[in-house]
Design a protein around this motif. Structure first.
Motif, mmCIF file in Angstrom:
data_model
loop_
_atom_site.group_PDB
_atom_site.id
_atom_site.type_symbol
_atom_site.label_atom_id
_atom_site.label_comp_id
_atom_site.label_asym_id
_atom_site.label_seq_id
_atom_site.Cartn_x
_atom_site.Cartn_y
_atom_site.Cartn_z
ATOM 1 N N GLY A 180 0.800 -1.214 0.000
ATOM 2 C CA GLY A 180 0.000 0.000 0.000
ATOM 3 C C GLY A 180 0.836 1.270 0.000
ATOM 4 O O GLY A 180 0.356 2.349 -0.379
ATOM 5 N N TRP A 181 2.086 1.158 0.423
ATOM 6 C CA TRP A 181 2.961 2.334 0.463
ATOM 7 C C TRP A 181 3.626 2.623 -0.879
ATOM 8 O O TRP A 181 4.211 3.686 -1.057
ATOM 9 C CB TRP A 181 4.062 2.124 1.497
ATOM 10 N N THR A 182 3.562 1.666 -1.796
ATOM 11 C CA THR A 182 4.394 1.740 -2.992
ATOM 12 C C THR A 182 4.128 2.990 -3.817
ATOM 13 O O THR A 182 5.056 3.706 -4.208
ATOM 14 C CB THR A 182 4.174 0.483 -3.862
ATOM 15 N N ARG A 183 2.860 3.259 -4.121
ATOM 16 C CA ARG A 183 2.557 4.422 -4.945
ATOM 17 C C ARG A 183 2.949 5.721 -4.234
ATOM 18 O O ARG A 183 3.419 6.666 -4.874
ATOM 19 C CB ARG A 183 1.074 4.436 -5.311
ATOM 20 N N THR A 184 2.765 5.758 -2.931
ATOM 21 C CA THR A 184 3.121 6.968 -2.186
ATOM 22 C C THR A 184 4.622 7.229 -2.259
ATOM 23 O O THR A 184 5.069 8.346 -2.537
ATOM 24 C CB THR A 184 2.691 6.842 -0.720
ATOM 25 N N VAL A 185 5.415 6.179 -2.017
ATOM 26 C CA VAL A 185 6.865 6.339 -2.053
ATOM 27 C C VAL A 185 7.329 6.657 -3.472
ATOM 28 O O VAL A 185 8.254 7.457 -3.680
ATOM 29 C CB VAL A 185 7.560 5.076 -1.515
ATOM 30 N N SER A 186 6.693 6.043 -4.470
ATOM 31 C CA SER A 186 7.044 6.328 -5.855
ATOM 32 C C SER A 186 6.796 7.795 -6.185
ATOM 33 O O SER A 186 7.606 8.459 -6.843
ATOM 34 C CB SER A 186 6.233 5.428 -6.798
ATOM 35 N N ARG A 187 5.665 8.323 -5.713
ATOM 36 C CA ARG A 187 5.375 9.739 -5.951
ATOM 37 C C ARG A 187 6.362 10.633 -5.209
ATOM 38 O O ARG A 187 6.776 11.681 -5.726
ATOM 39 C CB ARG A 187 3.945 10.056 -5.523
ATOM 40 N N ILE A 188 6.747 10.237 -3.991
ATOM 41 C CA ILE A 188 7.724 11.026 -3.234
ATOM 42 C C ILE A 188 9.061 11.058 -3.962
ATOM 43 O O ILE A 188 9.719 12.100 -4.062
ATOM 44 C CB ILE A 188 7.891 10.458 -1.809
ATOM 45 N N SER A 189 9.485 9.897 -4.500
ATOM 46 C CA SER A 189 10.734 9.841 -5.257
ATOM 47 C C SER A 189 10.667 10.731 -6.491
ATOM 48 O O SER A 189 11.617 11.456 -6.814
ATOM 49 C CB SER A 189 11.042 8.397 -5.670
ATOM 50 N N GLY A 190 9.530 10.676 -7.202
ATOM 51 C CA GLY A 190 9.360 11.525 -8.372
ATOM 52 C C GLY A 190 9.376 13.001 -8.003
ATOM 53 O O GLY A 190 10.017 13.821 -8.674
ATOM 54 N N ALA A 191 8.684 13.342 -6.917
ATOM 55 C CA ALA A 191 8.655 14.735 -6.475
ATOM 56 C C ALA A 191 10.046 15.208 -6.068
ATOM 57 O O ALA A 191 10.409 16.368 -6.311
ATOM 58 C CB ALA A 191 7.681 14.889 -5.305
ATOM 59 N N ALA A 192 10.834 14.324 -5.461
ATOM 60 C CA ALA A 192 12.191 14.695 -5.061
ATOM 61 C C ALA A 192 13.040 15.028 -6.281
ATOM 62 O O ALA A 192 13.803 16.005 -6.275
ATOM 63 C CB ALA A 192 12.830 13.559 -4.263
ATOM 64 N N MET A 193 12.923 14.238 -7.336
ATOM 65 C CA MET A 193 13.693 14.512 -8.550
ATOM 66 C C MET A 193 13.255 15.821 -9.206
ATOM 67 O O MET A 193 14.091 16.603 -9.679
ATOM 68 C CB MET A 193 13.561 13.346 -9.534
ATOM 69 N N VAL A 194 11.937 16.084 -9.219
ATOM 70 C CA VAL A 194 11.449 17.345 -9.770
ATOM 71 C C VAL A 194 11.980 18.515 -8.940
ATOM 72 O O VAL A 194 12.430 19.534 -9.483
ATOM 73 C CB VAL A 194 9.910 17.367 -9.799
ATOM 74 N N ALA A 195 11.946 18.374 -7.610
ATOM 75 C CA ALA A 195 12.408 19.449 -6.734
ATOM 76 C C ALA A 195 13.899 19.708 -6.917
ATOM 77 O O ALA A 195 14.343 20.863 -6.939
ATOM 78 C CB ALA A 195 12.103 19.096 -5.280
ATOM 79 N N ILE A 196 14.691 18.636 -7.049
ATOM 80 C CA ILE A 196 16.130 18.801 -7.247
ATOM 81 C C ILE A 196 16.407 19.502 -8.573
ATOM 82 O O ILE A 196 17.226 20.416 -8.662
ATOM 83 C CB ILE A 196 16.837 17.430 -7.182
ATOM 84 N N GLY A 197 15.712 19.064 -9.630
ATOM 85 C CA GLY A 197 15.890 19.700 -10.933
ATOM 86 C C GLY A 197 15.476 21.163 -10.912
ATOM 87 O O GLY A 197 16.184 22.033 -11.440
ATOM 88 N N ALA A 198 14.330 21.455 -10.278
ATOM 89 C CA ALA A 198 13.873 22.844 -10.197
ATOM 90 C C ALA A 198 14.842 23.685 -9.378
ATOM 91 O O ALA A 198 15.112 24.853 -9.714
ATOM 92 C CB ALA A 198 12.474 22.895 -9.585
ATOM 93 N N GLY A 199 15.378 23.093 -8.305
ATOM 94 C CA GLY A 199 16.342 23.820 -7.488
ATOM 95 C C GLY A 199 17.602 24.167 -8.258
ATOM 96 O O GLY A 199 18.166 25.257 -8.100
ATOM 97 N N LEU A 200 18.054 23.242 -9.104
ATOM 98 C CA LEU A 200 19.226 23.517 -9.940
ATOM 99 C C LEU A 200 18.964 24.678 -10.893
ATOM 100 O O LEU A 200 19.814 25.557 -11.076
ATOM 101 C CB LEU A 200 19.608 22.275 -10.743
ATOM 102 N N LEU A 201 17.773 24.673 -11.503
ATOM 103 C CA LEU A 201 17.443 25.757 -12.426
ATOM 104 C C LEU A 201 17.331 27.094 -11.714
ATOM 105 O O LEU A 201 17.870 28.114 -12.175
ATOM 106 C CB LEU A 201 16.132 25.444 -13.147
#
Length: 207
Positions: A180-201
């Protein structure tokens, strides 16, 4: 090159590898979506090896001295991270596949290529290699500086391999027990990558 310098670098490298970032987010996502994290980890390590070779060849120093080139590299790397993270947000992984659901060679290659892009196009990693590796070299130690950098890079890649395998495999096993946690953690991982990329920009183009 003194053994003490290699050991000191190993300790610092391990601390850096243990700090979560884009590589962690990617390998966790791979652990959720794939039967094995080996292709993803292999891709991440290939990206770090490429950066090591660039530093050893002096290419990284040339890139760092050119603001326009560094800006372009930052934009490409950040856009790549945002793209990967957006995929994770739009299509979060379901329950981890079972032992008989392994991907074909084409899927493994795609995972490896994505991993290489995640680590190899990360401007933070490039600057880290540029500033960190040369500090542990000894121009008077009898070894060519390029060779010393390759040795230190190999130490760093070995640390990455152990930690990333543990993170990806651990995430998969934990979430297999709690699907049951899988989709939540997957979304958190995706959000982390988006945040890191946005932070770099933002960090590159903020006035």
């Amino acid at each position: 090159m003194a053994v003490q310098a290699i050991v000191s670098f190993w300790g610092l490298s391990l601390l850096l590898v243990l700090t979560p970032g884009a590589d962690w987010a990617y390998v966790i996502g791979a652990g959720l979506a794939q039967r094995t994290v080996l292709p993803a980890v292999a891709g991440l390590l290939a990206g770090h090896l490429a950066l090591t070779g660039a530093v050893a060849a002096g290419i990284a120093a040339l890139v760092a001295s050119s603001p326009a080139t560094l800006t372009a590299l930052t934009a490409v790397g950040a856009a790549y991270l945002i793209w990967l993270g957006s995929i994770g947000l739009a299509r979060p992984a379901g329950a981890a596949p079972g032992p008989g659901a392994g991907p074909g060679s084409g899927a493994w290659l795609r995972q490896a290529v994505k991993g290489a892009g995640t680590s190899g196009l990360n401007p933070k990693a490039l600057l880290l290699f540029l500033t960190l590796l040369p500090r542990f070299t000894d121009p008077t130690g009898g070894w060519p500086v390029g060779g010393q950098i390759l040795v230190l890079g190999a130490v760093h890649v070995a640390c990455c391999g152990v930690v990333y395998l543990a993170v990806g495999t651990g995430a998969r096993r934990l979430l297999s027990a709690h699907p049951g946690w899988t989709r939540t953690v997957s979304r958190i991982s995706g959000a982390a990558m988006v945040a890191i990329g946005a932070g770099l920009l933002l960090g590159q183009f903020a006035f």
